[in-house]
Design an enzyme around this catalytic site. Sequence first.
Site, short mmCIF file in Angstrom:
data_model
loop_
_atom_site.label_atom_id
_atom_site.label_comp_id
_atom_site.label_asym_id
_atom_site.label_seq_id
_atom_site.Cartn_x
_atom_site.Cartn_y
_atom_site.Cartn_z
N SER A 166 -18.01 -34.09 14.59
CA SER A 166 -16.80 -33.27 14.64
C SER A 166 -15.55 -34.14 14.61
CB SER A 166 -16.79 -32.36 15.87
OG SER A 166 -16.82 -33.11 17.06
N LYS A 222 -14.65 -32.14 26.62
CA LYS A 222 -15.10 -30.94 27.32
C LYS A 222 -15.09 -31.10 28.83
CE LYS A 222 -15.83 -28.34 23.70
NZ LYS A 222 -17.14 -27.79 23.34
#
Length: 312
Positions: free
Chosen positions: A271, A45
């Site tokens: 994830s 991110k």
Amino acid sequence: MTSGNTNIKDAIGCTPMIELKNIVPPNSARIIAKLESANPTGSMKDRMAKAVIEEAERKGFIKKGSTIVEYTAGTTGISLAFVCASLGYNFHAVFSDAFSNEKRITMKAFGATITDVLSDNKKITERLIKEMIDTSRKFSEQENHWWADQLNNRDAEKGYYSLGDEIWEQSKGSVDAFVHTVSTAHSIHGVTKALLKHNDKIQTFAVEPDESAVLSGRPSGSHKIEGIGIGFIPPLWQPEIVNEILTVTTEDAMSMARRVAKEEGIFAGTSTGANICASLKIAERLGPGKTVVTLIVDSGLRYISTPLYQSL
């Protein structure tokens, strides 16, 4: 990345590519992965946060002293707080007790202000995410505040074009399939578009929680795979560039994350476990001589206090 960088944000990207050697069974395609936990805050991110803030600067949405506001499961918030700290902006995160305390502490370390939206017994649900979104929108209406609004911000996708190009270059053009989880969908879109420019035959496989498989046309539900599966179709979702959608249960994703730590020496979050579960299915389907690419999304250090690693 070049020598003589003047800002920590310039250290984002150029992460290593690794091959999974121990968990991939015989007669499967090889699986290679970008180690995105090697970014400055330990997450992919960082790429998105840099792109969003730089575009907001260029467009005149923010100036020195502005406060950036965003709803976050923590990983995006950490990256935004990091970029804001490096450039002299304030950051206000709308967060929840559904996500790890490590993320909360890290955002605070970067100077973030945090407002919590309480969850239903730490479940990640559509209701929770939509309440977080609405709360952040309201905060952004204050003077000199700007809402990053990641779900609807098309600039976020731009941060991942470089990731797709790096995958192509580091694999020497040996990519048959790209497998990745979906949250806002910016990362799967950005990487896929970059890869398709190099080879339009590459297939992309999206991954979502089996308990909330809305992309697959099933009802919204609750799950505990932090950072993905928002419980509704992301507003900028582009199904036409995805070949197939796979689902992974929370239990299987957690089990795989623990397994890759023990068997591959890769310490990552849930994830990432989901990414690898799905990649193993595609690798088996494609067979020897093919290459499947996925992402090590972030570091397991963010999940020490959660059931992912507290159960060890």
